[in-house]
Design a protein around this motif. Structure first.
Motif, PDB file in Angstrom:
ATOM      1  N   LEU A  21       0.825  -1.211   0.000  1.00 12.16           N
ATOM      2  CA  LEU A  21       0.000   0.000   0.000  1.00 12.16           C
ATOM      3  C   LEU A  21       0.860   1.264   0.000  1.00 12.16           C
ATOM      4  O   LEU A  21       0.564   2.215  -0.731  1.00 12.16           O
ATOM      5  N   LEU A  22       1.918   1.296   0.815  1.00 14.92           N
ATOM      6  CA  LEU A  22       2.816   2.456   0.824  1.00 14.92           C
ATOM      7  C   LEU A  22       3.482   2.646  -0.530  1.00 14.92           C
ATOM      8  O   LEU A  22       3.637   3.770  -1.003  1.00 14.92           O
ATOM      9  N   ASN A  23       3.853   1.536  -1.156  1.00 12.37           N
ATOM     10  CA  ASN A  23       4.453   1.612  -2.493  1.00 12.37           C
ATOM     11  C   ASN A  23       3.429   2.113  -3.504  1.00 12.37           C
ATOM     12  O   ASN A  23       3.738   2.947  -4.357  1.00 12.37           O
ATOM     13  N   TYR A  24       2.214   1.626  -3.414  1.00 13.70           N
ATOM     14  CA  TYR A  24       1.153   2.000  -4.349  1.00 13.70           C
ATOM     15  C   TYR A  24       0.764   3.470  -4.193  1.00 13.70           C
ATOM     16  O   TYR A  24       0.618   4.187  -5.172  1.00 13.70           O
ATOM     17  N   TRP A  25       0.587   3.925  -2.946  1.00 17.18           N
ATOM     18  CA  TRP A  25       0.142   5.292  -2.693  1.00 17.18           C
ATOM     19  C   TRP A  25       1.255   6.327  -2.815  1.00 17.18           C
ATOM     20  O   TRP A  25       1.065   7.385  -3.391  1.00 17.18           O
ATOM     21  N   PHE A  26       2.427   6.029  -2.230  1.00 19.21           N
ATOM     22  CA  PHE A  26       3.489   7.035  -2.098  1.00 19.21           C
ATOM     23  C   PHE A  26       4.762   6.698  -2.865  1.00 19.21           C
ATOM     24  O   PHE A  26       5.744   7.432  -2.764  1.00 19.21           O
ATOM     25  N   HIS A  27       4.775   5.578  -3.577  1.00 11.73           N
ATOM     26  CA  HIS A  27       5.931   5.143  -4.369  1.00 11.73           C
ATOM     27  C   HIS A  27       7.181   4.953  -3.510  1.00 11.73           C
ATOM     28  O   HIS A  27       8.297   5.174  -3.976  1.00 11.73           O
TER      29      HIS A  27
END
Length: 185
Positions: free
Chosen positions: A21-27
């Motif tokens: 989720l952190l990768n998806y939202w904030f790269h």
């Protein structure tokens, strides 16, 4: 995780689900997100499991994050089929987590919570791990794609079966076990 599961955005657990989720939202790179999420659980490990377990957990988290980064960058998945990758990733993940849990060390993330429940309720850590991760997977699936929840639950089912089997297996002390925690039992 970095070779078989993360290329398909399949979270292997709750910490990995939050990392995706952190990768998806904030790269945020997956290795850094994984370390951030997992290391945040160290406060629980120190309080409920003790300082030595927390130190072992920190080492496990750090080595996992470094490995995920190395494997993500330098190793391509040997298969192009998501289901074969899912099977191999689940077995490797479950094996690694069970080695840590047998030593009283968590793999970080919600593994800390599962180990605490296991310690106080006298159950195998695989069961609480499955249910906690299931909730996180539903959130991840809602945000990214519903297909992921099916793959994540299959991953959890396979890996928690491997964890429960290896956690409860009676092994000779000098074969297939490692002492990550240096304390008298």
């Amino acid at each position: 995780m970095g070779v078989f599961l993360f290329p398909h955005f399949i979270p292997s657990g709750g910490g990995a689900g939050f990392s995706v989720l952190l990768n998806y939202w904030f790269h945020v790179p997956l290795s850094i997100a994984l370390w951030m999420v997992n290391s945040s659980m160290l406060l629980f490990a120190v309080h409920y499991l003790g300082g030595i377990s927390a130190l072992g957990t920190l080492l496990g988290i750090t080595f996992t994050s470094i490995s995920v980064n190395i494997f993500t960058v330098y190793v391509d998945t040997p298969f192009s089929n998501v289901w074969i990758d899912l099977l191999f990733g689940s077995v490797f993940f479950g094996t690694g987590v069970s080695v840590l849990l047998r030593q009283g060390v968590s793999n970080g993330g919600v593994g800390v919570i599962a180990l605490i429940i296991s310690k106080y309720k006298k159950v195998s850590p695989g069961k609480p791990l499955f249910w906690i991760n299931g909730v996180i997977f539903c959130i991840t699936a809602y945000v990214i794609a519903w297909e992921i929840v099916v793959q994540a639950i299959i991953c959890q089912w396979i890996s928690t079966r491997v964890i429960s089997w290896l956690y409860n297996a009676v092994l000779p002390r000098n074969i297939l076990t490692f002492d990550f925690v240096w304390r008298k039992k």
